[in-house]
Design a protein around this motif. Sequence first.
Motif, PDB file in Angstrom:
ATOM      1  N   GLN A  34       0.832  -1.206   0.000  1.00 26.95           N
ATOM      2  CA  GLN A  34       0.000   0.000   0.000  1.00 26.95           C
ATOM      3  C   GLN A  34       0.864   1.253   0.000  1.00 26.95           C
ATOM      4  O   GLN A  34       0.555   2.222  -0.697  1.00 26.95           O
ATOM      5  CB  GLN A  34      -0.934   0.014   1.210  1.00 26.95           C
ATOM      6  CG  GLN A  34      -2.057  -0.990   1.112  1.00 26.95           C
ATOM      7  CD  GLN A  34      -2.927  -0.999   2.357  1.00 26.95           C
ATOM      8  OE1 GLN A  34      -2.569  -0.435   3.386  1.00 26.95           O
ATOM      9  NE2 GLN A  34      -4.075  -1.649   2.252  1.00 26.95           N
ATOM     10  N   LEU A  35       1.931   1.245   0.773  1.00 26.77           N
ATOM     11  CA  LEU A  35       2.826   2.402   0.810  1.00 26.77           C
ATOM     12  C   LEU A  35       3.486   2.631  -0.547  1.00 26.77           C
ATOM     13  O   LEU A  35       3.586   3.767  -1.019  1.00 26.77           O
ATOM     14  CB  LEU A  35       3.886   2.229   1.892  1.00 26.77           C
ATOM     15  CG  LEU A  35       3.402   2.326   3.336  1.00 26.77           C
ATOM     16  CD1 LEU A  35       4.533   1.993   4.304  1.00 26.77           C
ATOM     17  CD2 LEU A  35       2.863   3.718   3.621  1.00 26.77           C
ATOM     18  N   GLU A  36       3.928   1.548  -1.186  1.00 26.06           N
ATOM     19  CA  GLU A  36       4.562   1.670  -2.496  1.00 26.06           C
ATOM     20  C   GLU A  36       3.564   2.208  -3.528  1.00 26.06           C
ATOM     21  O   GLU A  36       3.911   3.071  -4.337  1.00 26.06           O
ATOM     22  CB  GLU A  36       5.110   0.320  -2.952  1.00 26.06           C
ATOM     23  CG  GLU A  36       6.324  -0.143  -2.163  1.00 26.06           C
ATOM     24  CD  GLU A  36       6.736  -1.570  -2.502  1.00 26.06           C
ATOM     25  OE1 GLU A  36       6.115  -2.189  -3.386  1.00 26.06           O
ATOM     26  OE2 GLU A  36       7.694  -2.057  -1.871  1.00 26.06           O
ATOM     27  N   GLU A  37       2.334   1.696  -3.492  1.00 28.94           N
ATOM     28  CA  GLU A  37       1.320   2.162  -4.426  1.00 28.94           C
ATOM     29  C   GLU A  37       0.998   3.632  -4.176  1.00 28.94           C
ATOM     30  O   GLU A  37       0.833   4.407  -5.126  1.00 28.94           O
ATOM     31  CB  GLU A  37       0.049   1.319  -4.308  1.00 28.94           C
ATOM     32  CG  GLU A  37       0.213  -0.088  -4.813  1.00 28.94           C
ATOM     33  CD  GLU A  37      -0.997  -0.972  -4.533  1.00 28.94           C
ATOM     34  OE1 GLU A  37      -1.957  -0.506  -3.890  1.00 28.94           O
ATOM     35  OE2 GLU A  37      -0.980  -2.131  -4.969  1.00 28.94           O
ATOM     36  N   THR A  38       0.932   4.016  -2.917  1.00 32.20           N
ATOM     37  CA  THR A  38       0.650   5.413  -2.574  1.00 32.20           C
ATOM     38  C   THR A  38       1.771   6.318  -3.053  1.00 32.20           C
ATOM     39  O   THR A  38       1.518   7.375  -3.636  1.00 32.20           O
ATOM     40  CB  THR A  38       0.455   5.568  -1.060  1.00 32.20           C
ATOM     41  OG1 THR A  38      -0.604   4.715  -0.631  1.00 32.20           O
ATOM     42  CG2 THR A  38       0.131   6.998  -0.689  1.00 32.20           C
ATOM     43  N   GLU A  39       3.014   5.898  -2.836  1.00 28.60           N
ATOM     44  CA  GLU A  39       4.155   6.690  -3.287  1.00 28.60           C
ATOM     45  C   GLU A  39       4.136   6.846  -4.804  1.00 28.60           C
ATOM     46  O   GLU A  39       4.406   7.927  -5.331  1.00 28.60           O
ATOM     47  CB  GLU A  39       5.463   6.044  -2.847  1.00 28.60           C
ATOM     48  CG  GLU A  39       5.738   6.150  -1.358  1.00 28.60           C
ATOM     49  CD  GLU A  39       6.971   5.374  -0.928  1.00 28.60           C
ATOM     50  OE1 GLU A  39       7.612   4.716  -1.778  1.00 28.60           O
ATOM     51  OE2 GLU A  39       7.300   5.424   0.266  1.00 28.60           O
ATOM     52  N   GLN A  40       3.791   5.767  -5.499  1.00 30.09           N
ATOM     53  CA  GLN A  40       3.742   5.811  -6.957  1.00 30.09           C
ATOM     54  C   GLN A  40       2.665   6.787  -7.426  1.00 30.09           C
ATOM     55  O   GLN A  40       2.902   7.591  -8.329  1.00 30.09           O
ATOM     56  CB  GLN A  40       3.473   4.415  -7.517  1.00 30.09           C
ATOM     57  CG  GLN A  40       3.467   4.374  -9.036  1.00 30.09           C
ATOM     58  CD  GLN A  40       3.227   2.967  -9.558  1.00 30.09           C
ATOM     59  OE1 GLN A  40       2.947   2.051  -8.799  1.00 30.09           O
ATOM     60  NE2 GLN A  40       3.320   2.808 -10.854  1.00 30.09           N
ATOM     61  N   VAL A  41       1.499   6.740  -6.808  1.00 32.44           N
ATOM     62  CA  VAL A  41       0.413   7.644  -7.177  1.00 32.44           C
ATOM     63  C   VAL A  41       0.814   9.086  -6.916  1.00 32.44           C
ATOM     64  O   VAL A  41       0.561   9.980  -7.731  1.00 32.44           O
ATOM     65  CB  VAL A  41      -0.887   7.287  -6.415  1.00 32.44           C
ATOM     66  CG1 VAL A  41      -1.936   8.362  -6.576  1.00 32.44           C
ATOM     67  CG2 VAL A  41      -1.426   5.949  -6.882  1.00 32.44           C
ATOM     68  N   ILE A  42       1.466   9.324  -5.787  1.00 32.55           N
ATOM     69  CA  ILE A  42       1.903  10.682  -5.453  1.00 32.55           C
ATOM     70  C   ILE A  42       2.925  11.174  -6.474  1.00 32.55           C
ATOM     71  O   ILE A  42       2.835  12.296  -6.963  1.00 32.55           O
ATOM     72  CB  ILE A  42       2.480  10.738  -4.022  1.00 32.55           C
ATOM     73  CG1 ILE A  42       1.350  10.545  -3.005  1.00 32.55           C
ATOM     74  CG2 ILE A  42       3.213  12.051  -3.772  1.00 32.55           C
ATOM     75  CD1 ILE A  42       1.827  10.384  -1.579  1.00 32.55           C
ATOM     76  N   GLU A  43       3.892  10.323  -6.816  1.00 34.90           N
ATOM     77  CA  GLU A  43       4.913  10.719  -7.782  1.00 34.90           C
ATOM     78  C   GLU A  43       4.288  11.033  -9.137  1.00 34.90           C
ATOM     79  O   GLU A  43       4.642  12.035  -9.772  1.00 34.90           O
ATOM     80  CB  GLU A  43       5.960   9.613  -7.933  1.00 34.90           C
ATOM     81  CG  GLU A  43       6.872   9.470  -6.735  1.00 34.90           C
ATOM     82  CD  GLU A  43       7.809   8.280  -6.839  1.00 34.90           C
ATOM     83  OE1 GLU A  43       7.804   7.588  -7.887  1.00 34.90           O
ATOM     84  OE2 GLU A  43       8.547   8.026  -5.872  1.00 34.90           O
ATOM     85  N   GLU A  44       3.347  10.200  -9.594  1.00 32.11           N
ATOM     86  CA  GLU A  44       2.693  10.442 -10.867  1.00 32.11           C
ATOM     87  C   GLU A  44       1.891  11.734 -10.840  1.00 32.11           C
ATOM     88  O   GLU A  44       1.913  12.513 -11.799  1.00 32.11           O
ATOM     89  CB  GLU A  44       1.784   9.262 -11.234  1.00 32.11           C
ATOM     90  CG  GLU A  44       2.546   7.999 -11.572  1.00 32.11           C
ATOM     91  CD  GLU A  44       1.642   6.790 -11.743  1.00 32.11           C
ATOM     92  OE1 GLU A  44       0.410   6.909 -11.574  1.00 32.11           O
ATOM     93  OE2 GLU A  44       2.172   5.708 -12.052  1.00 32.11           O
ATOM     94  N   SER A  45       1.212  11.992  -9.733  1.00 33.28           N
ATOM     95  CA  SER A  45       0.421  13.214  -9.607  1.00 33.28           C
ATOM     96  C   SER A  45       1.311  14.448  -9.615  1.00 33.28           C
ATOM     97  O   SER A  45       0.993  15.450 -10.258  1.00 33.28           O
ATOM     98  CB  SER A  45      -0.405  13.196  -8.316  1.00 33.28           C
ATOM     99  OG  SER A  45      -1.324  12.131  -8.338  1.00 33.28           O
ATOM    100  N   VAL A  46       2.436  14.364  -8.922  1.00 33.72           N
ATOM    101  CA  VAL A  46       3.369  15.491  -8.883  1.00 33.72           C
ATOM    102  C   VAL A  46       3.944  15.752 -10.274  1.00 33.72           C
ATOM    103  O   VAL A  46       4.040  16.901 -10.716  1.00 33.72           O
ATOM    104  CB  VAL A  46       4.496  15.248  -7.852  1.00 33.72           C
ATOM    105  CG1 VAL A  46       5.607  16.267  -8.002  1.00 33.72           C
ATOM    106  CG2 VAL A  46       3.930  15.269  -6.447  1.00 33.72           C
ATOM    107  N   GLU A  47       4.279  14.683 -11.001  1.00 38.22           N
ATOM    108  CA  GLU A  47       4.807  14.846 -12.355  1.00 38.22           C
ATOM    109  C   GLU A  47       3.774  15.515 -13.262  1.00 38.22           C
ATOM    110  O   GLU A  47       4.103  16.413 -14.035  1.00 38.22           O
ATOM    111  CB  GLU A  47       5.227  13.495 -12.927  1.00 38.22           C
ATOM    112  CG  GLU A  47       6.481  12.924 -12.302  1.00 38.22           C
ATOM    113  CD  GLU A  47       6.800  11.517 -12.784  1.00 38.22           C
ATOM    114  OE1 GLU A  47       6.061  10.990 -13.652  1.00 38.22           O
ATOM    115  OE2 GLU A  47       7.778  10.937 -12.292  1.00 38.22           O
ATOM    116  N   GLU A  48       2.516  15.071 -13.164  1.00 35.98           N
ATOM    117  CA  GLU A  48       1.460  15.668 -13.972  1.00 35.98           C
ATOM    118  C   GLU A  48       1.253  17.137 -13.615  1.00 35.98           C
ATOM    119  O   GLU A  48       1.068  17.980 -14.497  1.00 35.98           O
ATOM    120  CB  GLU A  48       0.150  14.897 -13.791  1.00 35.98           C
ATOM    121  CG  GLU A  48       0.165  13.527 -14.420  1.00 35.98           C
ATOM    122  CD  GLU A  48      -1.112  12.746 -14.162  1.00 35.98           C
ATOM    123  OE1 GLU A  48      -2.107  13.333 -13.689  1.00 35.98           O
ATOM    124  OE2 GLU A  48      -1.119  11.540 -14.448  1.00 35.98           O
TER     125      GLU A  48
END
Length: 73
Positions: A34-48
């Motif tokens: 869950q933490l890895e998935e959350t980090e990935q979502v955050i990184e993608e959102s920040v990039e966008e």
Amino acid sequence: MKKTMVLFALVGLALTTSCGKKEVEQTEETIETQLEETEQVIEESVEELEESVEDAAESVEDTVEEVTEEING
């Protein structure tokens, strides 16, 4: 400001998901996933968001240049 709001929203969702079912025991593996998935979502959102900000900045620069050229003739 938008980045901050997105980060708080995503962290809130992650915490709600991880703490929502107290009756069910979660293994460390599930929590790590869950933490890895959350980090990935955050990184993608920040990039966008960064891309959107860059596009907006370029658009503003183009508009300023056009207006300046019109004023200067």
